[in-house]
Design an enzyme around this catalytic site. Structure first.
Site, PDB file in Angstrom:
ATOM      1  N   CYS A 287       0.725  -0.980  -0.059  1.00 17.36           N
ATOM      2  CA  CYS A 287       0.074   0.032  -0.055  1.00 17.36           C
ATOM      3  C   CYS A 287       0.868   1.062   0.148  1.00 17.36           C
ATOM      4  O   CYS A 287       1.637   1.579  -0.855  1.00 17.36           O
ATOM      5  CB  CYS A 287      -1.106   0.054   1.084  1.00 17.36           C
ATOM      6  SG  CYS A 287      -2.233   1.175   1.038  1.00 17.36           S
ATOM      7  N   HIS A 371      -3.671  -5.300  -0.161  1.00 18.19           N
ATOM      8  CA  HIS A 371      -3.305  -5.548   1.011  1.00 18.19           C
ATOM      9  C   HIS A 371      -3.448  -7.117   1.357  1.00 18.19           C
ATOM     10  O   HIS A 371      -4.574  -7.825   1.492  1.00 18.19           O
ATOM     11  CB  HIS A 371      -4.336  -5.082   1.954  1.00 18.19           C
ATOM     12  CG  HIS A 371      -4.229  -3.670   2.783  1.00 18.19           C
ATOM     13  ND1 HIS A 371      -4.084  -3.152   3.874  1.00 18.19           N
ATOM     14  CD2 HIS A 371      -4.458  -2.657   1.425  1.00 18.19           C
ATOM     15  CE1 HIS A 371      -4.000  -1.940   3.678  1.00 18.19           C
ATOM     16  NE2 HIS A 371      -4.034  -1.466   2.594  1.00 18.19           N
ATOM     17  N   GLU A 373      -2.519  -8.886   3.717  1.00 20.81           N
ATOM     18  CA  GLU A 373      -3.193  -9.668   4.772  1.00 20.81           C
ATOM     19  C   GLU A 373      -4.719  -9.635   4.979  1.00 20.81           C
ATOM     20  O   GLU A 373      -5.276 -10.297   6.189  1.00 20.81           O
ATOM     21  CB  GLU A 373      -2.676  -8.646   6.045  1.00 20.81           C
ATOM     22  CG  GLU A 373      -3.429  -7.358   6.462  1.00 20.81           C
ATOM     23  CD  GLU A 373      -3.399  -6.392   5.297  1.00 20.81           C
ATOM     24  OE1 GLU A 373      -4.194  -5.495   5.411  1.00 20.81           O
ATOM     25  OE2 GLU A 373      -2.809  -6.445   4.538  1.00 20.81           O
TER      26      GLU A 373
END
Length: 399
Positions: A287, A371, A373
């Site tokens: 990001c 992202h 995660e």
């Protein structure tokens, strides 16, 4: 909405709006307020995720923004302590406001420990419901993300002109460094690993790889997955010097997500990253961290028209040829045409062909715009943490 039987009664009155969204162009959207009784100025974006609203509302990358949810039922599973993604709990709430279509109902979920309205009040986040979020989303897609003020007053009394002036005078996210408001105040060790059924969030006290995570607004699940991958993680504030980072003898450095204009954050972050790259420290960014790495090698970033915010974005990984469905949250992007010769594009959005990943050909460093995660979102990109570990393992073997 008028009541059919009572609208012609002499004592009938149209219900007063208790919340407004006032755009800088003069448009006013009326609805019912919830959450904090206040007003806040920010950039209005829309998020297409169908789950994970609490994780979205605690993502530091949303600093300075008012989030419109396209999914109509927000708040129906309540809130809990496990789904908070803000790692710096001392920081003020990042998101400025929340806009939803349907009224927030009472929670109905076995994990709920509270309800959304009270949760928003406690964090000073203004809510607006009863808005045609589809129409607002279409407006943003056509006109870009507007500056606006979201205001909630149970009395229904608003100074619309003052709110409009506030929206017009707000300078917007371009040129704004918001990282200082969300980064850690001091260095700390992270030991919590990913959630597992029957175990919850486990504590891991050791790790094979010593990783320093530079906190530009890092999310908890990023740290958990680094720990899960075998990393002993030390989190440092955004303006930590390269010398201080190198003194921790890292096997690798992680560049986190975060809010604001990357060009502004880059004024202090880029020299640090350049020093780490020159020392061949394995580096992984996501990001804002992706944008910081790009700026550090001479590429450029630019403001996007509507940004990418959601958990259903298709991205192609050119290293494998596979298409992943990923979680996104960014309003700036890396100009892929500005990437230097020593950078190879690894990922690209299949929505708009914007750059979503790069790797250096002459140093051990790579990054992605999305992202991996998740939280919320699909887990298609979890492999990137293993890719980072493999890079550190290779560097260990070569040293």
């Amino acid at each position: 909405m008028k009541h059919e039987q009572g609208q012609n009664h002499p004592f009938w009155r149209e219900p007063r709006a208790t919340a407004l969204l006032v755009l800088a162009n003069g448009m006013v959207l009326e609805g019912t307020g919830f959450g904090a009784e206040d007003s806040a100025v920010g950039e209005v974006c829309f998020n297409t995720a169908m789950t994970g609203y609490q994780e979205i509302l605690t993502d530091p990358s949303y600093a300075g923004q008012i989030v419109t949810f396209t999914f109509p039922h927000i708040g129906n599973v309540g809130t809990n302590d496990d789904d908070v993604e803000t790692s710096n709990l001392a920081a003020s709430a990042s998101v400025r406001g929340i806009i939803v279509h349907a009224p927030v109902t009472g929670p109905s979920n076995h994990r709920a420990s509270g309800e959304l309205n009270a949760w928003l009040k406690a964090r000073g986040i203004v809510g607006l419901c009863g808005v045609d979020t589809r129409a607002l989303t279409a407006f943003i897609r056509q006109n870009g993300m507007p500056n606006a003020v979201i205001a909630h007053s149970p009395s229904g009394d608003f100074d619309v002109e003052a709110l409009r002036d506030m929206a017009r005078q707000w300078p917007g996210l371009e040129g704004m460094d918001l990282v200082p408001a969300v980064t850690a105040a001091q260095r700390y060790a992270w030991t919590q690993a990913a959630w597992r059924p029957g175990q919850g969030f486990r504590t891991v006290s050791d790790g094979r790889y010593n990783v320093v995570a530079i906190d530009y607004g890092i999310k908890r699940n990023i740290l958990r997955l680094l720990t899960e991958a075998g990393c002993a993680v030390t989190v440092v504030p955004a303006e930590t010097s390269a010398e201080a980072i190198l003194s921790l003898r890292p096997d690798g450095v992680f560049l986190s997500n975060g809010p604001g204009d990357p060009a502004e954050t880059g004024k202090y972050a880029v020299p640090v990253i350049q020093a780490l790259i020159a020392r061949d420290v394995p580096t992984f960014g996501i990001c804002l961290g992706h944008q910081m790495l790009a700026l550090a090698i001479g590429a450029k970033t630019m403001k996007m028209h509507q940004g990418h915010h959601g958990a259903n974005h298709p991205v192609q990984d050119f290293t494998t040829g596979k298409v992943e469905i990923v979680s996104m949250n960014h309003g700036f992007s890396v100009d892929r045409l500005s990437l230097p010769a020593n950078a190879r594009e690894t990922h690209r959005s299949l929505f708009d062909d914007s750059n979503c990943g790069l790797e250096l050909t002459d140093h051990p460093a790579f990054s992605v715009q999305h992202h991996p995660e998740a939280s919320p979102g699909p887990r298609d990109s979890h492999y990137l943490f293993a890719r980072f570990v493999q890079m550190m393992e290779t560097a260990k073997g070569a040293s």
